[in-house]
Design a protein around this motif. Sequence first.
Motif, PDB file in Angstrom:
ATOM      1  N   GLU A 295      38.384 -52.495  25.164  1.00 40.55           N
ATOM      2  CA  GLU A 295      38.268 -51.679  26.369  1.00 40.55           C
ATOM      3  C   GLU A 295      36.991 -51.962  27.153  1.00 40.55           C
ATOM      4  N   SER A 299      37.423 -52.995  30.991  1.00 42.26           N
ATOM      5  CA  SER A 299      36.839 -52.234  32.103  1.00 42.26           C
ATOM      6  C   SER A 299      35.931 -53.112  32.953  1.00 42.26           C
ATOM      7  N   SER A 389      30.846 -40.566  30.302  1.00 44.14           N
ATOM      8  CA  SER A 389      32.151 -40.057  29.890  1.00 44.14           C
ATOM      9  C   SER A 389      32.196 -38.581  30.278  1.00 44.14           C
ATOM     10  N   ASP A 415      41.970 -46.976  27.735  1.00 40.10           N
ATOM     11  CA  ASP A 415      40.687 -46.729  27.083  1.00 40.10           C
ATOM     12  C   ASP A 415      40.790 -47.201  25.641  1.00 40.10           C
ATOM     13  N   ARG A 416      39.968 -46.706  24.778  1.00 43.31           N
ATOM     14  CA  ARG A 416      39.974 -47.182  23.393  1.00 43.31           C
ATOM     15  C   ARG A 416      41.312 -46.940  22.711  1.00 43.31           C
ATOM     16  N   PRO A 438      36.657 -41.585  30.182  1.00 42.60           N
ATOM     17  CA  PRO A 438      35.665 -42.056  29.217  1.00 42.60           C
ATOM     18  C   PRO A 438      34.968 -43.309  29.741  1.00 42.60           C
ATOM     19  N   ASN A 440      34.042 -47.056  29.734  1.00 44.33           N
ATOM     20  CA  ASN A 440      34.909 -48.190  29.388  1.00 44.33           C
ATOM     21  C   ASN A 440      36.376 -47.788  29.431  1.00 44.33           C
ATOM     22  N   SER A 441      36.775 -47.279  30.573  1.00 47.01           N
ATOM     23  CA  SER A 441      38.183 -46.944  30.800  1.00 47.01           C
ATOM     24  C   SER A 441      38.599 -47.438  32.171  1.00 47.01           C
TER      25      SER A 441
END
Length: 458
Positions: A295, A299, A389, A415-416, A438, A440-441
Motif C-alpha cells: 500500500e 499510494s 490517518s 489500503d493495507r 489511513p 498510504n491509502s
Amino acid sequence: MADLILHYDRKTSPLKRVHGVNNGPVCYGSLMDVSVYYEKAGIPLVRLHDTNWPNPGEVDIHTIFRDMNRDEDDPASYDFSRTDEYIASVLATGAKIVYRLGESIEHTKVKYYVHPPADMDKWARICVNIIRHYNEGWANGFHYDIRYWEIWNEPDNPDRQCMWSGTPEQYYDLYRIAVTAIKAHDPALKVGGQAATMVNMPFTEGFVAYCRQHELPLDFFTWHTYADDPRQIEANALKARKLLDDAGYIQTESHLNEWNYMRADEGANDEIWRQLWKPGGETFRRNLFERQKNEEGASFIAAVFAMLQDAPVDEANYYDGQPHELYSGLFDAYCIPQKSYRVFEKFESLSVYSSRAEVSVRAEGLYALAMTSENGQSALWVSNFSGESREYTIELEGSSMSATYPTYAEWELLDRSRDFGQVEPARLKDGRVELFLPRNSVLVLRFGREANDGQAAE
C-alpha cells in the motif's frame, strides 16, 4: 474547512493517461505472461528497455545484428525472430511502443555491449533498417507504425559505466549521427533521448546544448527519477521543461520514462545504500522492493498519477511492468497482481469520464485529481501518501440548482487490508462527505444523480 474541494462544474483538460510502463507482459521465455492484466489496466505506452533482463534476447542492437562485420543492408545479417515475437505480445495488449535503440544495462564487471559503436554511421544505418523492418515491412517485417525511437539509455549513469563506457561527447556524436539518419529516412518519426539519469547533471545540460548548437531534432526528451516523494518528480519535471525551453526546444515532448518508489528503511544511511547489492544487504534489499508492491508503493503511484496531470510531462513509463522481483512493483514473481497494479487498473477506469475538473487540496500529504462528465457524474481520486490517518472532509462545490448536480456518493478504498472492489455508499449532506483515510491509502469517490450502474456516461 474542507480538506478537499471538488469544483465539479469547472472543467479542465482530458485525463492524461500517464500509466505507461517499461517492458511488455511476458518474460522467462514467455512462460510468465500477464497480458490479461495489461489489457485490464489499459496500459497505453510500453517502453522497451532491459527487456527480459538480466538475459535479454530481444530488442537490443546486438541481439538483432549479431556480427558487426556483416553487411547492414542484407536482411540475412539480422535476426528479428525473438524481437518480432516480443513486440507482437506488447501490441496485442493494445499498447503503443517506445523502442529504445541501444543496449540493456550491464552490472557485470566486464562490459560487453555498452560501448560506443566503433562505426557510428553503420550503427545508425542498422537502426534505420530496424525501423524499416517494424514500420515498412522490410526483411519480412511489419507495418506497426511505431512512432517513438529513443537513442540509447542513461549514458550519464554514474554506476561503474553500466550503460555507457564512452565520453559524453561520444554519446552526443552518436545521437547526432543517428537522429540525422533516421530523420533523413522518415522525417515523420519521433526521435529522442537521452534517457537521463538525472536531469540537472552537466551531461544532460551538455547534451541539450549540443543539440541546439548543431540544430538537431529532439522530438522528445527522456529522463528518469526514482524517489520517495512525489515532489521530487514534480521538481525534475519543471527542471526538464525549463532546460528544453531555454534551449528553444519548446515543442519537444518531455517523457518521464523510468520512475518508481525508492524508499529505504527508517534510519538508513549512505553506508547502507552502498550495501544494497552486496552481501549483508539482503534484508534491506527485500524491504525496499516489497515497499513498491504494498500500500505504500501503491499510494505513491496514485500520488504521482495525480501530480502528473498538471506537471509539464507528456508521457510516463513506470519501471517496470514485466513480472519479476526487482523494480517490478506491479506483480510478484508468480505474476500475482500486487496493490500497486490495482492502482494502475483503477486509474484506467477514470478514462470513461469526458474531462478533468478542478480540485483544491488543503491537507498536507494528499494528492488528488477529479473527473467529470456532462451528465453530472464525477469521480475524485485521492492518494493519502504521507498525510495523517484521520477523517477528511470532502466538499462538492457547484450550483446545487443545476440539473446535473450530484445527489449521491459512493467510494472504494485501497489500503493495507483492501484492494478496492468493495463499493460503499457515502452520506452526501449539504454537498459534503466525510471519510476516514489511513495513511498510504487510495480513495476513489464517485458522485452521480441516480443509482450507479458502474459506468460514467459521457
